[in-house]
Design an enzyme around this catalytic site. Sequence first.
Site, PDB file in Angstrom:
ATOM      1  N   ARG A 105      40.405  52.060  36.354  1.00 38.75           N
ATOM      2  CA  ARG A 105      40.883  50.375  35.545  1.00 38.75           C
ATOM      3  C   ARG A 105      42.442  51.129  35.099  1.00 38.75           C
ATOM      4  NH1 ARG A 105      40.816  43.848  34.327  1.00 38.75           N
ATOM      5  NH2 ARG A 105      40.793  43.707  36.675  1.00 38.75           N
ATOM      6  N   HIS A 132      46.375  45.498  43.172  1.00 41.47           N
ATOM      7  CA  HIS A 132      44.751  44.851  42.803  1.00 41.47           C
ATOM      8  C   HIS A 132      43.951  44.605  43.948  1.00 41.47           C
ATOM      9  CE1 HIS A 132      41.241  43.790  40.632  1.00 41.47           C
ATOM     10  NE2 HIS A 132      42.211  42.825  39.819  1.00 41.47           N
ATOM     11  N   GLN A 135      40.120  42.974  44.538  1.00 40.35           N
ATOM     12  CA  GLN A 135      40.376  41.404  43.903  1.00 40.35           C
ATOM     13  C   GLN A 135      40.572  40.957  45.837  1.00 40.35           C
ATOM     14  OE1 GLN A 135      40.598  39.936  41.508  1.00 40.35           O
ATOM     15  NE2 GLN A 135      40.368  38.353  42.212  1.00 40.35           N
ATOM     16  N   ASP A 228      48.040  33.029  39.480  1.00 38.22           N
ATOM     17  CA  ASP A 228      47.892  34.372  38.424  1.00 38.22           C
ATOM     18  C   ASP A 228      48.314  34.384  36.600  1.00 38.22           C
ATOM     19  OD1 ASP A 228      46.461  36.541  37.757  1.00 38.22           O
ATOM     20  OD2 ASP A 228      48.021  38.296  39.042  1.00 38.22           O
ATOM     21  N   CYS A 268      42.442  34.718  40.366  1.00 39.77           N
ATOM     22  CA  CYS A 268      41.961  35.903  40.021  1.00 39.77           C
ATOM     23  C   CYS A 268      41.749  35.274  38.789  1.00 39.77           C
ATOM     24  CB  CYS A 268      42.615  36.604  40.136  1.00 39.77           C
ATOM     25  SG  CYS A 268      44.117  36.720  39.430  1.00 39.77           S
ATOM     26  N   ARG A 313      33.765  38.889  43.493  1.00 44.97           N
ATOM     27  CA  ARG A 313      34.162  40.314  42.993  1.00 44.97           C
ATOM     28  C   ARG A 313      33.248  41.126  42.903  1.00 44.97           C
ATOM     29  NH1 ARG A 313      38.173  41.177  39.684  1.00 44.97           N
ATOM     30  NH2 ARG A 313      38.098  43.191  40.809  1.00 44.97           N
TER      31      ARG A 313
HETATM   32  N1   CP Z   1      40.014  39.293  38.087  1.00 44.65           N
HETATM   33  C1   CP Z   1      39.956  40.784  36.979  1.00 44.65           C
HETATM   34  O1   CP Z   1      39.904  41.291  37.241  1.00 44.65           O
HETATM   35  O2   CP Z   1      39.136  40.288  35.887  1.00 44.65           O
HETATM   36  P1   CP Z   1      39.017  41.414  35.482  1.00 44.65           P
HETATM   37  O3   CP Z   1      40.808  41.474  34.541  1.00 44.65           O
HETATM   38  O4   CP Z   1      38.054  40.452  34.023  1.00 44.65           O
HETATM   39  O5   CP Z   1      38.828  42.067  35.178  1.00 44.65           O
HETATM   40  N1  NVA Z   2      47.911  40.213  37.279  1.00 42.60           N
HETATM   41  C1  NVA Z   2      47.008  39.988  35.918  1.00 42.60           C
HETATM   42  C2  NVA Z   2      45.470  40.228  36.946  1.00 42.60           C
HETATM   43  C3  NVA Z   2      44.449  40.180  36.152  1.00 42.60           C
HETATM   44  C4  NVA Z   2      43.053  40.089  36.820  1.00 42.60           C
HETATM   45  C5  NVA Z   2      46.925  41.296  35.287  1.00 42.60           C
HETATM   46  O1  NVA Z   2      47.069  42.218  35.404  1.00 42.60           O
HETATM   47  O2  NVA Z   2      46.660  40.957  34.391  1.00 42.60           O
END
Ligand code: CP
Ligand code: NVA
Length: 333
Positions: A105, A132, A135, A228, A268, A313
């Site tokens: 990530r 993502h 997700q 989101d 999410c 997830r």
């Molecule tokens: N939705 C999601 O990716 O959550 P986190 O940022 O907590 O991993």
């Molecule tokens: N768009 C958000 C998603 C978090 C799961 C971010 O990138 O912070």
Amino acid sequence: MFQGRNFLKEIDFTADELNYLIDFSIHLKDLKKRGIPHEYLKGQNICLLFEKTSTRTRSAFTVAANDLGAAPEFLGANDIQLGKKESVEDTARVLGSMFDGIEFRGFSQEMVEDLGKYAGVPVWNGLTDEWHPTQMIADYMTLKENFGELKGKKLVYCGDGRNNVANSLFITGAIIGVNVTIASPEELFPDEELVAKAQEYAKESGAKIEITSDIKSAVKDADALYTDVWVSMGEEDKFEERINLLKPYQINKELTDLIEGDYIILHCLPAFHDTETVYGKDVLDKFGISEMEITDEVFRSEQARQFDQAENRMHSIKAIMAVTNGNLFIPKA
Ligand code: CP
Ligand code: NVA
């Protein structure tokens, strides 16, 4: 068909493959609920690389690895040499020589693609600025659990129309035949190249995809509303600009009252639906609003499915790891 492959972005997979992952996630959820072991990765070691913070993705990979019989190891941004003292290629070669699979990530899609190129073991994208993809399997799985089918369902995404989650929802819907509408201000419409690609997929799948700034008309026949955060990780200097742009795109009771049939609410997470967070309090102090992308009322409504989505997830990440690294027999669809 999946063995040894990376999971870096949705367009690397066909509609059949994405649908397989959704259905396999539902199956693995059932096995877990019934206490039936599924140690497809017994004896493996899994590397979890995180440049950005995470609750769900990190927990999901950790629990899924344990359930699959593998040992997860978390490596945070400040724990390893990646990028600062060692190139992505060298890091990938080293990690790939010890671990059986790598989750990443971070910010750059290029970095996760490079890890995938050089690691020699499957690399899974746990979120970049662009996509993502893990997700998506959980989100469309949740939609399928609620409606029994995906084709022809309408999902309206309200908010920042060009962030990672919006990009992924739009292209995935176009691939698998879900009608996705992005409702956002013109300044935040998705990238034109992405729209062109999605249109090509939609021709094939029959999905009706749409981008509009008219949120009120968009939601009328929605099966799911999705939102989101207005400010994604790495954009923390943009709160004022985004609040001004996105206030009319909040999911609130006035908006959900316009929906004519049954619907569900998806997010999410994490979500800014109250002031129980540092950012939430800060936004209240500076801009006088206590809720951002979704009101607390809708977040707690009976249509809300974000916590099922969060649980999913884990099941879906498990499916992704199992099919790419588990030597499973999967007949070609
Ligand atoms: N939705 C999601 O990716 O959550 P986190 O940022 O907590 O991993
Ligand atoms: N768009 C958000 C998603 C978090 C799961 C971010 O990138 O912070």
